[in-house]
Design an enzyme around this catalytic site. Structure first.
Site, PDB file in Angstrom:
ATOM      1  N   HIS A  99       3.032  14.429  -5.244  1.00  0.00           N
ATOM      2  CA  HIS A  99       3.008  14.978  -3.881  1.00  0.00           C
ATOM      3  C   HIS A  99       4.403  15.267  -3.352  1.00  0.00           C
ATOM      4  O   HIS A  99       4.601  15.360  -2.137  1.00  0.00           O
ATOM      5  CB  HIS A  99       2.254  14.018  -2.947  1.00  0.00           C
ATOM      6  CG  HIS A  99       0.790  13.912  -3.266  1.00  0.00           C
ATOM      7  ND1 HIS A  99      -0.039  12.922  -2.787  1.00  0.00           N
ATOM      8  CD2 HIS A  99      -0.011  14.707  -4.027  1.00  0.00           C
ATOM      9  CE1 HIS A  99      -1.272  13.104  -3.238  1.00  0.00           C
ATOM     10  NE2 HIS A  99      -1.275  14.164  -4.005  1.00  0.00           N
ATOM     11  N   CYS A 121      18.179  26.554   7.445  1.00  0.00           N
ATOM     12  CA  CYS A 121      18.439  26.867   6.040  1.00  0.00           C
ATOM     13  C   CYS A 121      19.835  27.475   5.925  1.00  0.00           C
ATOM     14  O   CYS A 121      20.127  28.458   6.612  1.00  0.00           O
ATOM     15  CB  CYS A 121      17.389  27.847   5.514  1.00  0.00           C
ATOM     16  SG  CYS A 121      17.761  28.398   3.833  1.00  0.00           S
ATOM     17  N   PRO A 149      -5.753  -4.883  -2.911  1.00  0.00           N
ATOM     18  CA  PRO A 149      -6.415  -6.014  -2.236  1.00  0.00           C
ATOM     19  C   PRO A 149      -7.841  -5.684  -1.811  1.00  0.00           C
ATOM     20  O   PRO A 149      -8.629  -6.583  -1.551  1.00  0.00           O
ATOM     21  CB  PRO A 149      -5.547  -6.276  -0.992  1.00  0.00           C
ATOM     22  CG  PRO A 149      -4.340  -5.436  -1.120  1.00  0.00           C
ATOM     23  CD  PRO A 149      -4.570  -4.407  -2.178  1.00  0.00           C
TER      24      PRO A 149
HETATM   25  P1  OAD Z   1      -3.971   5.462   1.312  1.00  0.00           P
HETATM   26  O1  OAD Z   1      -3.340   5.097   2.605  1.00  0.00           O
HETATM   27  O2  OAD Z   1      -5.130   6.376   1.334  1.00  0.00           O
HETATM   28  O3  OAD Z   1      -4.453   4.150   0.554  1.00  0.00           O
HETATM   29  C1  OAD Z   1      -3.596   3.049   0.418  1.00  0.00           C
HETATM   30  C2  OAD Z   1      -4.297   2.026  -0.464  1.00  0.00           C
HETATM   31  O4  OAD Z   1      -3.389   0.962  -0.678  1.00  0.00           O
HETATM   32  C3  OAD Z   1      -5.577   1.435   0.125  1.00  0.00           C
HETATM   33  O5  OAD Z   1      -6.607   1.455  -0.850  1.00  0.00           O
HETATM   34  C4  OAD Z   1      -5.181  -0.015   0.443  1.00  0.00           C
HETATM   35  O6  OAD Z   1      -6.261  -0.926   0.251  1.00  0.00           O
HETATM   36  C5  OAD Z   1      -4.102  -0.271  -0.585  1.00  0.00           C
HETATM   37  N1  OAD Z   1      -3.119  -1.301  -0.223  1.00  0.00           N
HETATM   38  C6  OAD Z   1      -2.716  -1.697   0.998  1.00  0.00           C
HETATM   39  N2  OAD Z   1      -1.774  -2.646   0.887  1.00  0.00           N
HETATM   40  C7  OAD Z   1      -1.567  -2.864  -0.432  1.00  0.00           C
HETATM   41  C8  OAD Z   1      -0.716  -3.704  -1.178  1.00  0.00           C
HETATM   42  N3  OAD Z   1       0.138  -4.542  -0.584  1.00  0.00           N
HETATM   43  N4  OAD Z   1      -0.783  -3.636  -2.537  1.00  0.00           N
HETATM   44  C9  OAD Z   1      -1.638  -2.793  -3.159  1.00  0.00           C
HETATM   45  N5  OAD Z   1      -2.462  -1.976  -2.495  1.00  0.00           N
HETATM   46  C10 OAD Z   1      -2.435  -1.997  -1.148  1.00  0.00           C
HETATM   47  O7  OAD Z   1      -2.796   6.024   0.376  1.00  0.00           O
HETATM   48  P2  OAD Z   1      -2.895   6.933  -0.918  1.00  0.00           P
HETATM   49  O8  OAD Z   1      -4.046   6.574  -1.760  1.00  0.00           O
HETATM   50  O9  OAD Z   1      -1.554   6.940  -1.527  1.00  0.00           O
HETATM   51  O10 OAD Z   1      -1.091  12.900   0.269  1.00  0.00           O
HETATM   52  O11 OAD Z   1      -3.149   8.349  -0.274  1.00  0.00           O
HETATM   53  C11 OAD Z   1      -3.232   9.450  -1.124  1.00  0.00           C
HETATM   54  C12 OAD Z   1      -2.667  10.647  -0.446  1.00  0.00           C
HETATM   55  O12 OAD Z   1      -3.311  10.811   0.822  1.00  0.00           O
HETATM   56  C13 OAD Z   1      -1.210  10.563  -0.053  1.00  0.00           C
HETATM   57  O13 OAD Z   1      -0.334  10.797  -1.132  1.00  0.00           O
HETATM   58  C14 OAD Z   1      -1.112  11.640   0.958  1.00  0.00           C
HETATM   59  C15 OAD Z   1      -2.423  11.498   1.693  1.00  0.00           C
HETATM   60  O14 OAD Z   1      -3.069  12.694   1.889  1.00  0.00           O
HETATM   61  C16 OAD Z   1      -0.319  13.877   0.697  1.00  0.00           C
HETATM   62  O15 OAD Z   1       0.512  13.747   1.571  1.00  0.00           O
HETATM   63  C17 OAD Z   1      -0.552  15.164  -0.003  1.00  0.00           C
END
Ligand code: OAD
Length: 250
Positions: free
Chosen positions: A123, A152, A219
């Site tokens: 991303h 820019c 978690p």
């Molecule tokens: P999310 O915010 O959707 O999910 C975060 C995940 O991390 C959740 O499943 C939580 O349970 C988990 N979590 C929280 N604390 C944690 C910890 N200490 N250790 C491990 N896991 C933990 O974030 P992403 O899955 O990264 O895209 O979101 C995917 C994409 O959604 C992002 O890259 C962004 C957004 O759209 C773009 O910007 C294109």
């Protein structure tokens, strides 16, 4: 699918006669949570009472340029003040012992700051700026930026962060390499992602379809949990140091 501890993980590897040599990793916002970076779908998700999901769009960048840039600038400043945590560091260390391909959905650059090389940024990255008019691009770590939105230097346009906004395509090379690593690994570690944003969330499914084991570190349960052979219900910074140590052992 069961939830497991360190001892159970060791037993599970033995049961399956598994010494993973090729490891693919997919990380999401959760791995940076313990560095103090808010996740996308967490409870700390509001920014000035607005949903960032609505601000991480091309439409918002065009219609509310100043406001959206203030959000990016604040996020950059927050990330600059943060440090990689034990989860990031454990993955960087594991790469010294195993053939490891690290694909991340994160735009914070914390994997690189922890010492990971060749990170596949699905991303993009907040520390690169680009102009969509003249294709100028630069690395820029200044926080806060002097002027918002940044002008820019190559034309009379403005710069934007080199990140993938909602509905934009992913960088082709990074995605292809991540898919290839998923198709050729023994184990894929799925860390701190809600698993709802595709195509990144498809990587564990590719790995599984090619016979790899799926290990989830989160978690909380996610839509990908039922694809996992092994789930570690713990924060990444707590689980990854022991997991990496076990996976590094000969
Ligand atoms: P999310 O915010 O959707 O999910 C975060 C995940 O991390 C959740 O499943 C939580 O349970 C988990 N979590 C929280 N604390 C944690 C910890 N200490 N250790 C491990 N896991 C933990 O974030 P992403 O899955 O990264 O895209 O979101 C995917 C994409 O959604 C992002 O890259 C962004 C957004 O759209 C773009 O910007 C294109």
């Amino acid at each position: 699918m069961r939830d497991h501890t360190r001892e159970e993980f060791v037993a599970w590897l033995a049961e399956n006669a598994l010494t993973p040599r090729r490891i693919a990793v997919l990380t999401g916002a959760g791995i940076s949570a313990e560095s103090g970076i808010p996740t996308f779908r967490g409870t700390d998700l509001l920014w000035r009472d607005m949903d960032p999901a609505e601000l991480f769009t091309v439409e918002a960048l065009q219609a509310q340029t100043q406001l959206v840039w203030e959000m990016y600038d604040e996020l950059r400043t927050r990330i600059a003040a943060a440090s990689p945590n034990a989860g990031h560091t454990a993955l960087a260390a594991l790469a010294h012992h195993r053939e490891l391909t690290l694909a991340t959905q994160n735009i914070d650059g914390l994997h690189q700051r922890a010492g990971s090389d060749a990170v596949l940024e699905l991303h993009g990255n907040l520390w690169r700026l680009r102009c969509d008019h003249c294709r100028y691009h630069e690395e820029n770590t200044q926080t806060p930026l002097q002027a918002l939105p940044p002008a820019c230097p190559g034309c009379d346009g403005i710069l934007r962060p080199d990140i993938v906004l909602f509905s934009e395509p992913l960088p082709v090379d990074a995605l292809l390499q991540a898919r290839e690593a998923a198709a050729n690994c023994d184990v894929i570690l799925v860390i701190g992602t809600s698993g709802v944003v595709y195509p990144a969330a498809g990587l564990p499914l590719i790995a599984r379809a090619h016979g790899a084991y799926v290990v989830e570190i989160n978690p909380f349960e996610t839509p990908l949990s039922h694809e996992a052979d092994f789930s570690i219900r713990a924060p990444a910074a707590r689980a990854l140091p022991w997991l990496a140590e076990i996976l590094s052992a000969e």
